[in-house]
Design a protein around this motif. Structure first.
Motif, short mmCIF file in Angstrom:
data_model
loop_
_atom_site.label_atom_id
_atom_site.label_comp_id
_atom_site.label_asym_id
_atom_site.label_seq_id
_atom_site.Cartn_x
_atom_site.Cartn_y
_atom_site.Cartn_z
N VAL A 26 -33.69 -18.09 -21.19
CA VAL A 26 -33.85 -18.61 -19.82
C VAL A 26 -34.08 -17.45 -18.85
O VAL A 26 -34.94 -17.52 -17.97
N GLU A 27 -33.32 -16.38 -19.01
CA GLU A 27 -33.45 -15.22 -18.12
C GLU A 27 -34.81 -14.54 -18.29
O GLU A 27 -35.44 -14.16 -17.30
N GLN A 28 -35.27 -14.41 -19.53
CA GLN A 28 -36.57 -13.78 -19.77
C GLN A 28 -37.70 -14.65 -19.23
O GLN A 28 -38.65 -14.14 -18.65
N TYR A 29 -37.60 -15.96 -19.42
CA TYR A 29 -38.63 -16.86 -18.91
C TYR A 29 -38.68 -16.80 -17.39
O TYR A 29 -39.76 -16.76 -16.80
N ALA A 30 -37.52 -16.77 -16.75
CA ALA A 30 -37.47 -16.68 -15.29
C ALA A 30 -38.07 -15.36 -14.82
O ALA A 30 -38.83 -15.32 -13.84
N GLU A 31 -37.77 -14.29 -15.54
CA GLU A 31 -38.31 -12.98 -15.17
C GLU A 31 -39.84 -12.96 -15.34
O GLU A 31 -40.55 -12.44 -14.49
N TRP A 32 -40.34 -13.55 -16.44
CA TRP A 32 -41.79 -13.62 -16.65
C TRP A 32 -42.44 -14.45 -15.54
O TRP A 32 -43.46 -14.05 -14.98
N ALA A 33 -41.88 -15.61 -15.24
CA ALA A 33 -42.47 -16.48 -14.22
C ALA A 33 -42.51 -15.78 -12.86
O ALA A 33 -43.50 -15.86 -12.13
N TYR A 34 -41.43 -15.08 -12.52
CA TYR A 34 -41.36 -14.35 -11.26
C TYR A 34 -42.40 -13.23 -11.23
O TYR A 34 -43.16 -13.09 -10.26
N PHE A 35 -42.44 -12.44 -12.30
CA PHE A 35 -43.42 -11.35 -12.39
C PHE A 35 -44.84 -11.89 -12.31
O PHE A 35 -45.67 -11.36 -11.57
N PHE A 36 -45.13 -12.94 -13.07
CA PHE A 36 -46.51 -13.42 -13.13
C PHE A 36 -46.95 -14.05 -11.81
O PHE A 36 -48.12 -13.98 -11.45
N SER A 37 -46.02 -14.65 -11.07
CA SER A 37 -46.39 -15.19 -9.76
C SER A 37 -46.79 -14.06 -8.81
O SER A 37 -47.75 -14.19 -8.05
N ILE A 38 -46.10 -12.94 -8.88
CA ILE A 38 -46.46 -11.77 -8.06
C ILE A 38 -47.76 -11.17 -8.58
O ILE A 38 -48.67 -10.84 -7.79
N ALA A 39 -47.89 -11.03 -9.90
CA ALA A 39 -49.11 -10.45 -10.47
C ALA A 39 -50.33 -11.28 -10.13
O ALA A 39 -51.40 -10.73 -9.86
N SER A 40 -50.19 -12.60 -10.10
CA SER A 40 -51.33 -13.47 -9.77
C SER A 40 -51.82 -13.20 -8.35
O SER A 40 -53.03 -13.23 -8.09
#
Length: 195
Positions: A26-40
């Motif tokens: 859950v923590e890794q998925y949240a971190e990926w989603a947060y990172f990818f929203s900024i990267a987008s």
């Protein structure tokens, strides 16, 4: 062809999201989603309007020699500006990572931003290829680039997740996909337009 490419891309993104939700914590998925929203958001900055401008200019060219010259110039500009812009954005984001939740909330965020430069650069070239092929009215190439891109996101991320199972696997999967598109797109431009 364009609609088909978008439909295939969306199905593959949904499948990838399901895969990530199942394989990452859950923590890794949240971190990926947060990172990818900024990267987008950074992807849009990295494009600098060059892709759309190149499409418009190429679409207005009449002679084949001027089309080739415009594509060659646009590609060179895309590479140079992409390298500079992605490097600058990467450095800025690494410095801002402390204010964005690193290390308490997102322990991998700073390293993920270090890798974001690759994603920003190669994403800008991927979008360049799509826009150029739209400009020269080669929708089959747009379909091919789009399917390779999204299939690569899914397949490479699945492969890297299988071997390491961490959040970096997804970044490397995305990077491998857009690097594959870069090679194939460059080969298509060389073959068709002798850049």
């Amino acid at each position: 062809y364009s609609l088909l490419g978008k439909a295939i891309g969306m199905v593959l993104l949904v499948l990838l999201d399901i895969l990530l939700a199942r394989e990452l914590s859950v923590e890794q998925y949240a971190e990926w989603a947060y990172f990818f929203s900024i990267a987008s958001m950074l992807f849009f900055i990295g494009w600098l309007g060059i892709n759309m401008s190149a499409k418009v200019i190429v679409s207005r060219c009449v002679e084949e020699s001027s089309i080739k010259a415009c594509i060659k110039g646009g590609f060179l500009l895309r590479i140079i500006s992409g390298i500079i812009c992605s490097f600058i954005l990467m450095i800025i984001m690494v410095f801002l990572s402390d204010k964005l939740g690193y290390p308490l909330k997102y322990p991998n965020l700073k390293n993920m931003f270090l890798l974001s430069g690759f994603l920003i650069f190669f994403n800008s070239t991927t979008e360049f290829f799509k826009e150029i092929f739209i400009g020269v009215i080669n929708f089959k190439a747009v379909l091919g680039i789009t399917v390779i891109e999204y299939l690569g996101y899914f397949a490479y991320s699945f492969l890297f997740l299988f071997f390491s199972g961490n959040v970096y696997s997804v970044i490397w999967g995305y990077a491998a996909s857009v690097m594959t598109v870069f090679v194939i797109g460059t080969m298509l431009l060389i073959k068709d337009y002798h850049i």
